[in-house]
Design a protein around this motif. Structure first.
Motif, PDB file in Angstrom:
ATOM      1  N   PHE A 163       0.848  -1.192   0.000  1.00 33.11           N
ATOM      2  CA  PHE A 163       0.000   0.000   0.000  1.00 33.11           C
ATOM      3  C   PHE A 163       0.886   1.245   0.000  1.00 33.11           C
ATOM      4  O   PHE A 163       1.794   1.371   0.817  1.00 33.11           O
ATOM      5  CB  PHE A 163      -0.906   0.021   1.227  1.00 33.11           C
ATOM      6  CG  PHE A 163      -1.849   1.190   1.255  1.00 33.11           C
ATOM      7  CD1 PHE A 163      -3.054   1.145   0.584  1.00 33.11           C
ATOM      8  CD2 PHE A 163      -1.513   2.348   1.939  1.00 33.11           C
ATOM      9  CE1 PHE A 163      -3.910   2.227   0.599  1.00 33.11           C
ATOM     10  CE2 PHE A 163      -2.368   3.439   1.950  1.00 33.11           C
ATOM     11  CZ  PHE A 163      -3.572   3.376   1.284  1.00 33.11           C
ATOM     12  N   LYS A 164       0.606   2.151  -0.957  1.00 32.30           N
ATOM     13  CA  LYS A 164       1.382   3.377  -1.067  1.00 32.30           C
ATOM     14  C   LYS A 164       0.491   4.597  -0.858  1.00 32.30           C
ATOM     15  O   LYS A 164      -0.712   4.542  -1.097  1.00 32.30           O
ATOM     16  CB  LYS A 164       2.060   3.450  -2.439  1.00 32.30           C
ATOM     17  CG  LYS A 164       3.088   2.357  -2.682  1.00 32.30           C
ATOM     18  CD  LYS A 164       3.759   2.526  -4.034  1.00 32.30           C
ATOM     19  CE  LYS A 164       4.822   1.445  -4.246  1.00 32.30           C
ATOM     20  NZ  LYS A 164       5.498   1.603  -5.561  1.00 32.30           N
ATOM     21  N   CYS A 165       1.120   5.666  -0.415  1.00 33.40           N
ATOM     22  CA  CYS A 165       0.388   6.914  -0.216  1.00 33.40           C
ATOM     23  C   CYS A 165      -0.208   7.373  -1.548  1.00 33.40           C
ATOM     24  O   CYS A 165       0.505   7.457  -2.553  1.00 33.40           O
ATOM     25  CB  CYS A 165       1.331   7.986   0.339  1.00 33.40           C
ATOM     26  SG  CYS A 165       0.581   9.635   0.456  1.00 33.40           S
ATOM     27  N   PRO A 166      -1.506   7.653  -1.586  1.00 33.90           N
ATOM     28  CA  PRO A 166      -2.122   8.069  -2.856  1.00 33.90           C
ATOM     29  C   PRO A 166      -1.643   9.422  -3.340  1.00 33.90           C
ATOM     30  O   PRO A 166      -1.824   9.767  -4.507  1.00 33.90           O
ATOM     31  CB  PRO A 166      -3.617   8.094  -2.511  1.00 33.90           C
ATOM     32  CG  PRO A 166      -3.666   8.294  -1.026  1.00 33.90           C
ATOM     33  CD  PRO A 166      -2.473   7.591  -0.482  1.00 33.90           C
ATOM     34  N   ARG A 167      -1.006  10.185  -2.458  1.00 32.16           N
ATOM     35  CA  ARG A 167      -0.570  11.530  -2.829  1.00 32.16           C
ATOM     36  C   ARG A 167       0.854  11.565  -3.389  1.00 32.16           C
ATOM     37  O   ARG A 167       1.133  12.238  -4.373  1.00 32.16           O
ATOM     38  CB  ARG A 167      -0.670  12.450  -1.612  1.00 32.16           C
ATOM     39  CG  ARG A 167      -0.537  13.935  -1.942  1.00 32.16           C
ATOM     40  CD  ARG A 167      -0.514  14.729  -0.668  1.00 32.16           C
ATOM     41  NE  ARG A 167      -0.694  16.156  -0.914  1.00 32.16           N
ATOM     42  CZ  ARG A 167      -0.365  17.100  -0.049  1.00 32.16           C
ATOM     43  NH1 ARG A 167       0.151  16.752   1.111  1.00 32.16           N
ATOM     44  NH2 ARG A 167      -0.555  18.373  -0.314  1.00 32.16           N
ATOM     45  N   CYS A 168       1.779  10.822  -2.745  1.00 33.25           N
ATOM     46  CA  CYS A 168       3.184  10.912  -3.172  1.00 33.25           C
ATOM     47  C   CYS A 168       3.798   9.572  -3.539  1.00 33.25           C
ATOM     48  O   CYS A 168       4.919   9.524  -4.065  1.00 33.25           O
ATOM     49  CB  CYS A 168       4.030  11.554  -2.062  1.00 33.25           C
ATOM     50  SG  CYS A 168       4.235  10.521  -0.587  1.00 33.25           S
ATOM     51  N   LYS A 186       6.174  14.623  -7.597  1.00 32.54           N
ATOM     52  CA  LYS A 186       6.580  13.235  -7.392  1.00 32.54           C
ATOM     53  C   LYS A 186       7.982  12.981  -7.939  1.00 32.54           C
ATOM     54  O   LYS A 186       8.736  12.185  -7.368  1.00 32.54           O
ATOM     55  CB  LYS A 186       5.563  12.288  -8.040  1.00 32.54           C
ATOM     56  CG  LYS A 186       4.241  12.217  -7.290  1.00 32.54           C
ATOM     57  CD  LYS A 186       3.343  11.114  -7.845  1.00 32.54           C
ATOM     58  CE  LYS A 186       2.052  11.018  -7.051  1.00 32.54           C
ATOM     59  NZ  LYS A 186       1.170   9.928  -7.532  1.00 32.54           N
ATOM     60  N   ASN A 187       8.332  13.648  -9.022  1.00 30.00           N
ATOM     61  CA  ASN A 187       9.682  13.494  -9.563  1.00 30.00           C
ATOM     62  C   ASN A 187      10.725  14.003  -8.573  1.00 30.00           C
ATOM     63  O   ASN A 187      11.799  13.417  -8.431  1.00 30.00           O
ATOM     64  CB  ASN A 187       9.815  14.250 -10.887  1.00 30.00           C
ATOM     65  CG  ASN A 187       8.961  13.652 -11.984  1.00 30.00           C
ATOM     66  OD1 ASN A 187       8.653  12.465 -11.954  1.00 30.00           O
ATOM     67  ND2 ASN A 187       8.573  14.463 -12.958  1.00 30.00           N
ATOM     68  N   ARG A 188      10.410  15.100  -7.894  1.00 33.95           N
ATOM     69  CA  ARG A 188      11.337  15.643  -6.907  1.00 33.95           C
ATOM     70  C   ARG A 188      11.486  14.703  -5.717  1.00 33.95           C
ATOM     71  O   ARG A 188      12.574  14.553  -5.176  1.00 33.95           O
ATOM     72  CB  ARG A 188      10.859  17.023  -6.445  1.00 33.95           C
ATOM     73  CG  ARG A 188      11.148  18.134  -7.438  1.00 33.95           C
ATOM     74  CD  ARG A 188      10.628  19.456  -6.946  1.00 33.95           C
ATOM     75  NE  ARG A 188       9.215  19.632  -7.255  1.00 33.95           N
ATOM     76  CZ  ARG A 188       8.464  20.616  -6.771  1.00 33.95           C
ATOM     77  NH1 ARG A 188       8.981  21.494  -5.952  1.00 33.95           N
ATOM     78  NH2 ARG A 188       7.205  20.723  -7.118  1.00 33.95           N
ATOM     79  N   VAL A 189      10.397  14.084  -5.312  1.00 32.30           N
ATOM     80  CA  VAL A 189      10.455  13.134  -4.201  1.00 32.30           C
ATOM     81  C   VAL A 189      11.312  11.923  -4.579  1.00 32.30           C
ATOM     82  O   VAL A 189      12.134  11.457  -3.785  1.00 32.30           O
ATOM     83  CB  VAL A 189       9.036  12.692  -3.783  1.00 32.30           C
ATOM     84  CG1 VAL A 189       9.103  11.578  -2.745  1.00 32.30           C
ATOM     85  CG2 VAL A 189       8.254  13.868  -3.227  1.00 32.30           C
ATOM     86  N   VAL A 190      11.118  11.414  -5.795  1.00 30.41           N
ATOM     87  CA  VAL A 190      11.915  10.268  -6.263  1.00 30.41           C
ATOM     88  C   VAL A 190      13.392  10.642  -6.305  1.00 30.41           C
ATOM     89  O   VAL A 190      14.262   9.871  -5.878  1.00 30.41           O
ATOM     90  CB  VAL A 190      11.427   9.800  -7.647  1.00 30.41           C
ATOM     91  CG1 VAL A 190      12.385   8.758  -8.225  1.00 30.41           C
ATOM     92  CG2 VAL A 190      10.012   9.221  -7.553  1.00 30.41           C
TER      93      VAL A 190
END
Length: 407
Positions: A26-31, A335-339
């Motif tokens: 299960f992953k966060c739907p936002r990030c 999301k690209n920045r988080v990755v």
């Protein structure tokens, strides 16, 4: 029936209901941050692996690790010698750093795992000591570098293989087995599965699908449980909630500046000095890379170059850029920045390869004027650079990426 546990995503501050009995990730739907799921942990299997790894760790510390012979002179070293010889040359901080990251921290991690799963196998309630150890395994995991040391040891043996006959001793093989089991245990243990098994009745009122800070809540840095901002400790795991204050751009920037300043002497000064037949030659990090390249070990030279120069510089520059763009951009780039941040955070520890190469060579090659290796002034500076960049990544607050788009 699938039950759920409410938590706060550590990457974007989103309040999420996480299914705790589902085997699907299960992953966060936002990030997209992983918050739960996966194959259930087998307490007996994990406990057996941890005990076996502990035994191998104890055995590996004292058995002969590697040996070499050149010009009729033979020398062997144990794993403990890597720190003992650094201590002999008054490199106390380096000696402590090597011993703790390679052996002490992994052993403490495994001991904590043994305690946790022994208690989980029992029928009694989870006490304060068990909660402390669960918090400990979360905090220790990033500082376990036995796998990085193993790669560093292989690089050091390749460096001297052209000058001496290298022999792998029994301690080397037991250490490989220890590293494999330790990584197996760490891969099996999901901190989210551990926390989801604890009671959830004391959670404050919250609404899923909204940012925690908009609800007057903050997520625990350890177990991600939602907490009221008025509380000093997490209601579930007992972690101090003020630790969230360490996530801030000022501290991250200060650590990055300090790391960048230390990077200069780390590459200008010699990282080690080699004495061969009475002649002493200083070796910088880049000089060592060139030596490997010219000696025909191009793949190893590339690995050392990437780990010692590319990764530290790229990590500092990437985190500086991410700090700058934290409140800029739009939803399509978040999301690209988080990755990018996650990759930067994960890869930083591998820069310790050079320090472990120095530790192994100093412990192994000590034959006086015939052939000896001594630690250089750059070793400590480079080690501190790696530590500071790791701390900078830990203090980086990814939640700032989502503040402009929070609704």
């Amino acid at each position: 029936m699938t039950t759920s546990n409410r938590c706060v995503c550590p990457d974007c501050d989103w309040v999420v209901d996480v299914p705790v009995t589902s085997t699907e990730v299960f992953k966060c739907p936002r990030c997209g941050h992983r918050l739960g799921g996966g194959a259930p942990v087998s307490e007996r299997h994990t406990l057996a692996l941890a005990l076996a790894a502990l035994i191998l760790a104890l055995v590996s510390l004292w058995l002969p690790f590697v040996g070499y012979s050149a010009s009729g002179v033979s020398q062997t070293m144990s794993l403990l010698d890597t720190s003992a010889e650094l201590l002999h040359f008054h490199e106390r901080l380096l000696a402590i750093l090597v011993l703790f990251t390679v052996w002490v921290v992994p052993v403490l991690y495994l001991l904590a795992i043994c305690w946790i799963f022994t208690r989980l196998l029992g029928s009694g309630p989870v006490g304060a000591v068990t909660l402390y150890f669960i918090r400990t395994v979360v905090q220790l995991r990033v500082w376990m570098m036995a796998d990085v040391f193993l790669l560093g040891a292989l690089v050091s043996l390749i460096k001297i293989s052209g000058l001496a006959a290298v022999e792998l001793a029994s301690g080397f093989y037991t250490f490989i087995a220890f590293v494999v089991l330790q990584l197996w245990v760490a891969n099996n243990v999901s901190r989210y599965q551990l926390w989801h098994r604890l009671p959830h009745q004391q959670a404050p009122q919250s609404e899923a699908g909204r940012a925690a800070h908009h609800q007057g809540l903050s997520g625990c840095v350890c177990c991600q449980a939602p907490n009221s901002r008025q509380h000093k400790k997490c209601w579930r795991c007992g972690e101090t909630l003020s630790l969230t204050r360490w996530r801030g751009w000022r501290l991250t920037l200060a650590l990055l500046i300090a790391a960048a300043l230390l990077l200069v002497p780390a590459h200008v000064l010699p990282v080690m000095e080699t004495t061969s037949f009475g002649r002493t030659q200083p070796n910088t990090i880049i000089g060592g890379v060139l030596e490997l390249w010219q000696g025909g070990d191009a793949p190893i030279a590339i690995i050392v170059f990437v780990a010692s120069l590319v990764i530290p510089v790229a990590k500092i520059l990437t985190l500086l850029v991410l700090l700058y763009v934290a409140e800029r951009g739009n939803d399509s780039t978040v999301k690209n920045r988080v990755v990018l941040y996650k990759v930067t955070d994960w890869i930083g520890r591998w820069s310790m390869i050079d320090i472990f190469v120095v530790a192994v060579l100093v412990a192994l090659v000590r034959s006086g004027q015939l052939m000896s290796v001594y630690p250089g002034n750059a070793a400590l500076a480079f080690a501190l650079t790696v530590i500071l960049t790791m701390l900078a990544a830990m203090t980086f607050d990814t939640r700032r990426f989502f503040m402009p788009t929070t609704k």
